[in-house]
Write a protein that holds these residues in place. Structure first.
Motif, PDB file in Angstrom:
ATOM      1  N   VAL A 346      31.144  43.785  37.761  1.00 18.58           N
ATOM      2  CA  VAL A 346      32.263  44.624  38.727  1.00 18.58           C
ATOM      3  C   VAL A 346      31.401  45.232  39.571  1.00 18.58           C
ATOM      4  O   VAL A 346      30.681  46.258  39.140  1.00 18.58           O
ATOM      5  CB  VAL A 346      33.255  45.201  37.677  1.00 18.58           C
ATOM      6  N   TRP A 359      39.320  33.935  33.327  1.00 20.79           N
ATOM      7  CA  TRP A 359      39.301  34.484  34.923  1.00 20.79           C
ATOM      8  C   TRP A 359      40.230  33.967  35.558  1.00 20.79           C
ATOM      9  O   TRP A 359      40.555  32.735  35.632  1.00 20.79           O
ATOM     10  CB  TRP A 359      37.782  34.017  35.170  1.00 20.79           C
ATOM     11  N   PRO A 360      40.652  34.807  36.420  1.00 24.87           N
ATOM     12  CA  PRO A 360      40.905  36.212  36.209  1.00 24.87           C
ATOM     13  C   PRO A 360      41.185  36.577  35.139  1.00 24.87           C
ATOM     14  O   PRO A 360      42.362  36.172  34.381  1.00 24.87           O
ATOM     15  CB  PRO A 360      41.589  36.563  37.475  1.00 24.87           C
ATOM     16  N   ALA A 440      40.336  42.439  40.451  1.00 19.53           N
ATOM     17  CA  ALA A 440      39.642  41.084  39.777  1.00 19.53           C
ATOM     18  C   ALA A 440      40.391  39.977  40.237  1.00 19.53           C
ATOM     19  O   ALA A 440      41.653  39.788  39.900  1.00 19.53           O
ATOM     20  CB  ALA A 440      39.437  41.124  38.359  1.00 19.53           C
ATOM     21  N   ALA A 498      35.314  40.935  42.114  1.00 18.63           N
ATOM     22  CA  ALA A 498      35.482  41.952  41.026  1.00 18.63           C
ATOM     23  C   ALA A 498      35.065  42.996  41.343  1.00 18.63           C
ATOM     24  O   ALA A 498      33.601  43.185  41.757  1.00 18.63           O
ATOM     25  CB  ALA A 498      35.120  41.466  39.670  1.00 18.63           C
TER      26      ALA A 498
END
Length: 556
Positions: A346, A359-360, A440, A498
């Motif tokens: 991130v 993900w996400p 994200a 992210a």
């Protein structure tokens, strides 16, 4: 009369220079010291048309190999490539075949990028089956083009293939070249120029040429028509470039050997995917994850704060450690140490690495609306306001600054201040945050827009403005319009990200009409971008009426 007797390649131990390079790399990448290995150079694998491809075999010297890794690419088998893709793994117990693809570094045939990798990969495996050193199973590994060759092999996966490690590797080259809506000019003219000359002259001469490459390439990228200008730079040494630049349609049969989406359905073995948030292939890396994970395949994903070049340099140590762990557990039967299938960094957070099962991760949508005074707010005020206007002139195209580019000197996260000072770039900025906002996934921009010219592009970018007022790019997206003279709300999906916007920071939406030469400029005349020469500007109007907004996927 002298008789030449053919001899078999002989295994040799690395010299002192190679041993020193190994130790330096271990320190730079913070790897435990490796063991000894031997190198057998010049192995010849016959292809179905009689061409032979050259490879070097790296074998652990003091232990039985954990398994075999096949690495296929066009960049040679010299010190840097052997370090990153062969020697570092051989020193840790793996046998590695590092092979030069067709038409490169001694391998026969002509280099026609990506078009013969399906057949040549199959033929290489068929040859491996008959070699005394092959134990019956293998894995594949590699970055970028070396990732593409893995997807090519997965179009018809051989039964001996046990796992794959694909690092910033695309599976569809038409998507890479044109998928965002415009030809990726800087990346693929620059790459063509580099590859066309990579085997010429001495190392010193190549280094001197590389220092002047940016200036020469920029001149070619600025030229009109696009293809003719690029070919003048390439001087006949990259004949593929004309097709790349002038064939945008994915249905064009030219692209078929380079469109490997079927591999995502055919692979049955474990795959480790590695990407970078500022890598030009990040959209495809995330597509690969979504598809393979959706199938229930054994797949892992790592995305770092990297550009394309960073994945092999700044992120190299982490990539090697994760590849060794993944291959060890999937091929050699060793226990895995990876705690979660997904690891992403991130940006803007400390510490930045996060682990998750998908993900996400779960997010909540949050909208920021374009407001009067070039602001962004959580709710549309409904107050009447004059529209924001700017003019895009293809004769003086809005330049690209940072972002996902191949060129390590031009790519990545940079201060966008010089770009945002231009009259053809407009921004909308939110108030200083009082708490953290972490996003994200895919940010979407919906932008009310009208042009006096139907042929117009929109380049939109999300930036993080810090307490000092510096504006740093997070992610961006693009749309090419042919009916831009009709007022409409244009929806643009930005590349996955992210990122953490910290307290005191502000979220900024940046809007312009292009990003030259990262993306081939819109001529404004309706002529094909590759061959057209008529330039027409476009005057843009962005209504401020509550319709334009940024949709953020907010964590928590």
């Amino acid at each position: 009369m002298t008789t030449t007797v053919a001899t078999e390649p002989v295994a040799e131990r690395p010299g002192r220079g190679m041993q020193l390079a190994d130790r330096v790399l271990d320190r730079v990448w913070r790897l435990p010291s490796g063991g000894r290995y031997t190198v057998t150079r010049g192995l010849r694998a016959p292809m179905r048309d009689g061409v032979e491809l050259i490879g070097d075999l790296y074998t652990p010297a003091d232990v039985e190999p954990l398994g075999t890794i096949l690495v296929r690419g066009p960049y040679g088998r010299t010190t840097l490539n052997s370090l990153a893709f062969a020697r570092v793994y051989a020193a840790r117990g793996w046998q590695v075949l590092l092979q030069s693809v067709r038409g490169t570094f001694g391998s026969g045939g002509a280099f026609d990028p990506m078009r013969r990798e399906i057949e040549d990969g199959q033929d290489t495996v068929a040859w491996m089956r008959g070699q005394p050193w092959f134990d019956g199973t293998f894995a594949t590994l590699g970055l970028s083009y070396l990732g593409f060759t893995q997807w090519a092999l997965l179009m018809d996966p051989p039964p001996e293939l046990a796992a794959s490690v694909v690092v910033v590797g695309p599976h569809d080259f038409n998507l890479s070249a044109h998928g965002i809506g415009s030809f990726s000019l800087a990346d693929f003219l620059g790459w063509s120029d580099m590859v066309a000359h990579q085997e010429e002259g001495t190392l010193l001469r190549r280094l001197v040429r590389e220092r002047s490459a940016a200036r020469r390439q920029q001149s070619a990228m600025d030229g009109i028509p696009l293809v003719a200008s690029g070919e003048a730079l390439l001087a006949g040494k990259a004949p593929w470039y004309r097709d790349w630049a002038s064939r945008p349609e994915p249905s064009d049969p030219f692209w078929r050997p380079m469109q490997l989406s079927a591999a995502l359905d055919r692979v049955r073995t474990p795959v480790l995917l590695v990407g970078g948030w500022q890598d030009l292939f990040i959209r495809q890396t995330l597509q690969q994850w979504t598809h393979l994970h959706g199938r229930g395949l054994d797949v892992a994903l790592t995305v770092g704060p990297w550009t394309h070049a960073d994945a092999a340099a700044r992120g190299g140590g982490r990539v090697v450690k994760e590849a060794l762990d993944f291959l060890g557990s999937r091929v050699a039967g060793r226990p895995a140490t990876r705690p979660t299938p997904v690891r992403v960094y991130v940006t803007g957070a400390d510490p930045g690495w996060r682990g998750s099962t998908d993900w996400p991760p779960p997010t909540t949508p949050r909208s920021l609306y374009v407001e009067p005074g070039r602001g962004l707010a959580a709710a549309a005020s409904g107050r009447p306001a004059a529209p924001v206007t700017f003019t895009y002139d293809p004769a003086d195209p809005t330049p690209a600054l940072g972002g996902p580019l191949l060129d390590p000197k031009a790519s990545g996260v940079v201060d966008n201040g010089p770009l945002e000072a231009r009259a053809d770039v407009v921004t909308f900025t939110g108030e200083a945050l009082t708490e953290t906002v972490e996003v994200a996934g895919t940010i979407v921009v919906e932008l009310a827009h009208r042009s006096d010219n139907p042929h117009a592009d929109l380049f939109v970018r999300i930036c993080d403005v810090d307490e000092r007022g510096r504006s740093f790019n997070v992610t961006d997206g693009f749309a090419r319009l042919t009916d831009a003279d009709r007022e409409q709300v244009v929806r643009v999906e930005l590349a996955g990200t992210a990122h953490r916007f910290g307290p005191g920071h502000r979220i900024r939406l940046q809007v312009s009409g292009g990003a030259h030469p990262r993306l081939a400029r819109n001529l404004g005349s309706g002529e094909p971008a590759a061959t057209g020469s008529t330039l027409r500007p476009s005057a843009r109007t962005l209504p401020v009426d509550g319709r334009s907004r940024v949709l953020l996927p907010v964590v928590g």
